[in-house]
Motif scaffolding. Structure first.
Motif, short mmCIF file in Angstrom:
data_model
loop_
_atom_site.label_atom_id
_atom_site.label_comp_id
_atom_site.label_asym_id
_atom_site.label_seq_id
_atom_site.Cartn_x
_atom_site.Cartn_y
_atom_site.Cartn_z
N UNK A 7 -34.66 -34.05 5.72
CA UNK A 7 -35.71 -33.83 6.53
C UNK A 7 -35.72 -32.38 7.05
N UNK A 8 -37.09 -32.37 7.78
CA UNK A 8 -37.57 -31.08 8.14
C UNK A 8 -38.07 -31.27 9.71
N UNK A 9 -38.36 -30.40 10.43
CA UNK A 9 -38.99 -30.33 11.58
C UNK A 9 -40.11 -29.41 11.59
N UNK A 10 -41.44 -30.12 12.04
CA UNK A 10 -42.50 -28.91 11.85
C UNK A 10 -43.38 -28.91 13.24
N UNK A 11 -43.99 -27.96 13.54
CA UNK A 11 -44.94 -27.95 14.70
C UNK A 11 -46.17 -28.22 14.51
N UNK A 12 -46.95 -28.96 15.31
CA UNK A 12 -48.16 -29.37 15.00
C UNK A 12 -48.96 -29.19 16.25
N UNK A 13 -50.27 -28.52 15.80
CA UNK A 13 -50.81 -28.08 17.31
C UNK A 13 -52.49 -28.67 17.26
N UNK A 14 -52.99 -29.12 18.40
CA UNK A 14 -54.41 -29.61 18.53
C UNK A 14 -54.99 -29.36 19.84
N UNK A 15 -56.02 -29.39 20.07
CA UNK A 15 -56.74 -29.21 21.38
C UNK A 15 -56.76 -30.68 21.91
N UNK A 16 -56.05 -30.75 23.11
CA UNK A 16 -55.94 -32.11 23.71
C UNK A 16 -57.12 -32.85 24.01
N UNK A 17 -57.15 -34.09 23.63
CA UNK A 17 -58.25 -34.93 24.26
C UNK A 17 -57.84 -36.27 23.95
N UNK A 18 -58.37 -37.45 24.29
CA UNK A 18 -57.85 -38.69 24.09
C UNK A 18 -57.81 -39.10 22.78
N UNK A 19 -58.81 -39.06 22.08
CA UNK A 19 -58.61 -39.34 20.64
C UNK A 19 -57.38 -38.59 19.78
N UNK A 20 -57.31 -37.17 20.09
CA UNK A 20 -56.55 -36.38 19.46
C UNK A 20 -55.10 -36.72 19.62
N UNK A 21 -54.98 -37.16 20.96
CA UNK A 21 -53.50 -37.44 21.52
C UNK A 21 -52.99 -38.84 20.39
N UNK A 22 -53.96 -39.64 20.49
CA UNK A 22 -53.52 -40.98 19.55
C UNK A 22 -53.35 -40.65 18.19
N UNK A 23 -54.15 -39.71 17.73
CA UNK A 23 -54.08 -39.45 16.32
C UNK A 23 -52.71 -38.49 16.05
N UNK A 24 -52.48 -37.87 16.90
CA UNK A 24 -51.22 -37.09 16.82
C UNK A 24 -49.85 -37.73 16.71
N UNK A 25 -49.89 -38.91 17.81
CA UNK A 25 -48.87 -39.68 17.82
C UNK A 25 -48.68 -40.68 16.67
N UNK A 26 -49.96 -40.84 16.35
CA UNK A 26 -49.70 -41.96 14.95
C UNK A 26 -49.04 -41.04 13.76
N UNK A 27 -49.74 -39.71 13.70
CA UNK A 27 -49.23 -38.99 12.47
C UNK A 27 -47.66 -38.57 12.67
N UNK A 28 -47.34 -38.44 13.97
CA UNK A 28 -45.84 -38.04 14.30
C UNK A 28 -45.14 -39.68 13.67
N UNK A 29 -45.34 -40.70 14.14
CA UNK A 29 -44.89 -41.87 13.83
C UNK A 29 -44.68 -42.02 12.26
N UNK A 30 -45.56 -41.86 11.64
CA UNK A 30 -45.96 -42.26 9.98
C UNK A 30 -44.86 -41.00 9.46
N UNK A 31 -45.03 -39.85 10.02
CA UNK A 31 -44.23 -38.92 9.28
C UNK A 31 -42.75 -38.92 9.61
N UNK A 32 -42.17 -39.50 10.71
CA UNK A 32 -40.89 -40.03 10.97
C UNK A 32 -40.25 -40.57 9.89
N UNK A 33 -41.05 -41.74 9.63
CA UNK A 33 -40.49 -42.58 8.48
C UNK A 33 -40.27 -41.92 7.02
#
Lengths: 565, 339
Positions: free
Chosen positions: A407-433
């Motif tokens: 496994x590895x750890x990566x830093x992910x950056x985005x300009x915060x807004x409602x949609x991007x927060x949900x997308x980022x959370x979803x991507x984080x979950x998927x990649x954790x798997x």
């Protein structure tokens, strides 16, 4: 009677404050009776009741026609001067108030048609373009449309060097050859120029009218042109409508140009009202306060579908949302992450670890599609069959191959807004798997843009909307190493650059298509970006309206709309 | 006269305060690690080095910070707050565009808050522990705790969408259109132009946002009036007044209320200034083109000139309200005047 006196003081406070702030000098540009050229819109009160004349049938004026109200977000509009406006919503206003030389109509986005131009040609190496204007056309003001106007409009844009000036990057001269012929010279081969000319920002302005209001196309226009204030409140075009008022963050009012060369519009007036909240937009549509809305939120689909007064259309847009990964092994921010990401196997592992179908279902309620690479569906050479999806095994194998099975750890950056927060959370979950831990770093929009544009981020989430319909809108910016997103993410592949240059300089359709297909394969292999989803726009209008056609660049042409008889 | 020299002194004191504010603002905005060019230029024009260079020069970003500051101050003295990075308009013009909507909404909410807040507070104090007191407490609690983005949407849903008794978002019905521009205050302008449909439409459009925005202030006023009045009612001179055999109404109105309302002047002054500086949530929900959204966007985009301009205007507004409150105090309360 002491109590009333106390209250009196209180009242005095209010009155005083009112008079202090209320007596601002009236804005200098107090619109003195708008000189709407086509339609004199004198309020009824000023017109003495006319004794019914009736021998000759009165010509139809804009006031005789119904009013169209559209509710949408207008808060990105900062100016309506075509020389300065570089946002998204202004494209809708400009396509309705100015005419471009050429056009892609909503029903056929791959074939260019003439709008003001009757014909056009180019030299063999695409450095010179000659447009022949249709004869006898006039602006809404009544002035004839000539080649001089084209030269003025485009030279003004170049010399003002405002937000939309990039459209004409590389153009060295725009000259009127004769009254109806205009010649454009480019420093380098620029086959996309014809498509760019269809961008509503490049609409033709009435040079005489603009000059009357302080406009100039001189070399020093950036400092000497003073027409912006007027052009923010008025238009100087030949389009189906004329701008008569813009109240920032509130309303835009257009009045029909009854002498429009394709025929008078069916609505006398269009009011575009700024409403930010999607639920409220829908409520306005349902109550009839609005006839159409800009975009319907997918969450509201069920409510909208249940209303028999509404017509809902879904249209594939060219708006993309992507995740970009750096090819630089030592970015300024989070060098540890970039040291991993500059190995393309890691980038691939990330891309194959994301559950795109789930993302589209959960975030977009299913209103989204995906293309094989960063080049969206609907563009020449993009084959939906090549689209790939999540492959957890492949992702894990790639990680192991790169020596990071644990496994590895990566830093992910985005300009915060409602949609991007949900997308980022979803991507984080998927990649954790798959064994990738994502550190989410939401940023303020301006900070994100600064860092991204300074090439500092290892991983970023962004969006891309087209300004003109040519594959170079994607191949240039995502595959040429010195341009835009490719530059910011340090992506440079010689073969990809060569293929992007082929798309850029070769106008032969088959050759372009071949290059795009090849380029797409390289992008899938290098994986500097993965497309998260391509938007499907949901649009809604009342059933009292017909003729609605969505356009991926400029949304809607009001001229096509008509009330149901 | 004493009062006049006091006012003049206070006004003169504002000058160093304003300079102090500009320095603080300037330093705070410039230490944020953001490149303002990212705001000035679009994604695509960032690729063109000529555009980047031209913009850097045009907006004076190539000069040193002290130099930028003194240029700003020099222009400010001449009433020029600079050109907004984002809108490319003079900041003064932008503020004049957005301020009237805020002023109209602010005054309406203030009137709503006073008309309802004061009586509610007074009755709650007089009937402490009774129904009206509990009602007032709950009503105030709701106002203080419901976020406007929720209560606003709820009110719109109920009164606009479901019942259809009040209009939707915006300042005036789209099909009626705004009155001829004079001050930008629609109620005033429509009366001036004799445009009654626009007047009634503007008035009805004001109701919901004014309630939502004013509710918090109302709660504040009701609670403070109540506690202040209860405190006064326990004073010795009230007992004396009652002992004299005065009617209860005379005791309350003449003796208690007048004293109880003195602290309200401070609250009202600050609340009024607060309402005048815009309310981002209410403005967003009701598509109200006010200064609040402009200020927030300026800060999000790091639009230096707009950010400095709006903050200055708001700061000056607060200073003036404080001055007015202090002067009113002196007028109302002779003890302060003599002190």
């Amino acid at each position: 009677m002491k109590v009333p006196r106390t209250l009196l003081y209180l009242l005095l406070v209010v009155c005083f404050a009112m008079s202090v702030v209320g007596c601002q000098p009236p804005a200098a540009e107090t619109p003195a009776a708008p000189e709407a050229p086509a339609a004199t819109q004198a309020p009824a009160a000023e017109q003495p009741a006319q004794p019914a004349p009736t021998e000759e049938p009165k010509p139809v004026t804009a006031e005789d026609l119904p009013v169209l109200v559209m509710a949408m977000r207008l808060d990105d509009v900062v100016t309506l001067d075509p020389g300065y406006a570089g946002e998204t919503t202004n494209l809708t206003i400009h396509i309705n108030t100015y005419d471009t030389l050429v056009d892609f109509r909503p029903d056929d986005l791959t074939n260019m048609v003439g709008r003001l131009a009757e014909s056009w040609e180019n030299n063999a190496d695409f450095t010179e373009f000659t447009f022949k204007l249709k004869p006898g056309l006039t602006f809404a003001s009544g002035n004839p449309i000539t080649a001089e106007d084209v030269a003025f409009s485009w030279n003004r844009m170049i010399n003002i060097a405002g937000a939309p000036a990039w459209n004409l990057d590389g153009v060295t001269a725009v000259e009127a050859v004769d009254e109806l012929t205009v010649k454009v010279t480019c420093a380098e081969p620029n086959p996309a120029f014809l498509s760019i000319a269809a961008n509503p920002s490049l609409g033709i302005m009435d040079s005489k009218l603009v000059k009357e209001h302080g406009g100039t196309d001189a070399k020093d226009a950036a400092t000497t042109d003073t027409a912006k204030e007027w052009l923010d409140q008025n238009s100087a075009g030949s389009g189906p409508f004329t701008l008569v008022r813009w109240s920032p963050k509130s309303e835009i009012e257009l009045v029909a140009n009854m002498t429009y060369f394709k025929g008078a519009p069916k609505f006398g007036k269009v009011i575009i009202k700024h409403v930010e909240d999607p639920t409220t937009q829908l409520q306005m549509l349902q109550t009839g306060d609005a006839d159409l809305i800009g975009q319907l939120d997918s969450d509201l689909m069920e409510v909208a579908q249940a209303d028999s007064n509404l017509v809902i259309t879904t249209d594939q847009t060219l708006d993309m949302n992507y995740l970009a990964m750096t090819s630089n092994c030592k970015t300024e921010i989070s060098p540890e992450s970039s040291a991993l990401l500059c190995d393309k196997r890691i980038r691939q592992a990330v891309a194959y670890g994301i559950d795109y179908d789930g993302l589209i279902q959960s975030v977009m309620n299913g209103y989204g599609v995906r293309a094989p690479s960063i080049i969206p569906l609907g563009i020449l050479g993009v084959d939906p069959a090549k689209t790939w999806g999540r492959d957890v095994e492949k992702s894990k194998a790639l990680l192991a191959e790169a020596g990071h099975a644990d496994g590895i750890t990566l830093d992910y950056y985005y300009a915060s807004n409602a949609t991007r927060e949900i997308v980022a959370a979803k991507v984080k979950n998927d990649l954790a798997e798959v064994g990738i831990t994502l550190n989410l770093n939401p940023m303020e929009q301006s900070v994100y843009l600064s860092e991204m544009r300074a090439q500092k981020l290892p991983m970023a989430q962004g969006g891309w909307t087209p300004d003109y319909l040519d594959p170079t809108m994607w191949t240039d910016y995502f595959a040429l190493g010195d341009r835009s997103v490719a530059f910011r993410m340090w992506y440079k592949n010689e073969k990809a650059t060569e293929l992007a240059m082929t798309v850029r300089t070769n106008m032969d359709r088959a050759a372009r298509e071949k290059a795009i297909v090849e380029l797409q394969d390289i992008l899938i292999d290098d994986m500097p970006y993965t497309m998260l989803w391509q938007g499907v726009g949901i649009h809604a209008h009342r059933n009292t309206l017909t003729g609605y056609k969505f356009h991926p660049v400029w949304l809607v042409d009001f001229w096509e709309l008509a009330p149901v008889e | 006269m004493n009062l006049i020299s006091y006012i003049v002194r206070r006004l003169l004191l504002m000058i160093p305060m304003i300079i102090g504010i500009t320095i603080a603002l300037f330093v705070v905005t410039r230490i944020v690690p953001v490149n303002p060019l990212a705001v000035i230029l679009t994604e695509k024009s960032m690729d063109n080095p000529a555009s980047v260079k031209a913009a850097t020069e045009k907006w004076g970003l190539d000069k040193s910070l002290p130099e930028q500051y003194f240029i700003y101050l020099k222009n400010l003295v001449q009433g020029d707050m600079g050109i907004s990075f984002k809108t490319k308009n003079p900041v003064t013009k932008d503020i004049i565009t957005f301020l009237p909507a805020t002023i109209e909404l602010g005054i309406a909410s203030f009137i709503f808050a006073i008309l309802l807040g004061l009586p509610l507070g007074i009755f709650a104090a007089l009937r402490a522990g009774k129904f009206i007191d509990h009602f007032s407490r709950v009503f105030a609690l709701l106002g203080a705790s419901m976020p406007p983005f929720w209560s606003g949407l709820l009110m719109l849903f109920l009164f606009y969408y479901k019942l259809g008794v009040l209009p939707g978002p915006g300042r005036v019905d789209a099909r009626i259109g705004p009155p001829t521009h004079a001050t930008g205050l629609f109620l005033f302008d429509s009366l001036l132009a004799g445009d009654m449909p626009a007047f009634w439409s503007s008035l009805s459009h004001l109701i919901l946002p004014a309630i939502i925005l004013g509710w918090f202030t109302l709660a504040l006023m009701a609670r403070i009036t109540r506690s202040s009045l209860i405190e006064v009612l326990q004073q010795d001179y009230i007992r004396t007044a009652r002992a004299k055999g005065l009617r209860e109404s005379a005791v309350v109105v003449k003796h208690a209320l007048q004293n109880a309302l003195i602290p309200m002047v401070t609250i009202m002054g600050l609340a009024f200034a607060g309402l005048m500086t815009g309310a981002i949530m209410t403005e967003t929900i009701f598509a109200w083109p006010g200064i609040g959204r402009y200020a927030v966007e300026a800060s999000v985009n790091l639009d230096y000139p707009a950010l400095m301009g709006t903050t200055l205007v708001i700061a000056i507004l607060y200073m003036f309200m404080n001055l007015i409150v202090d002067v009113l105090y002196a007028v109302i309360d002779p003890r302060i005047r003599e002190a």
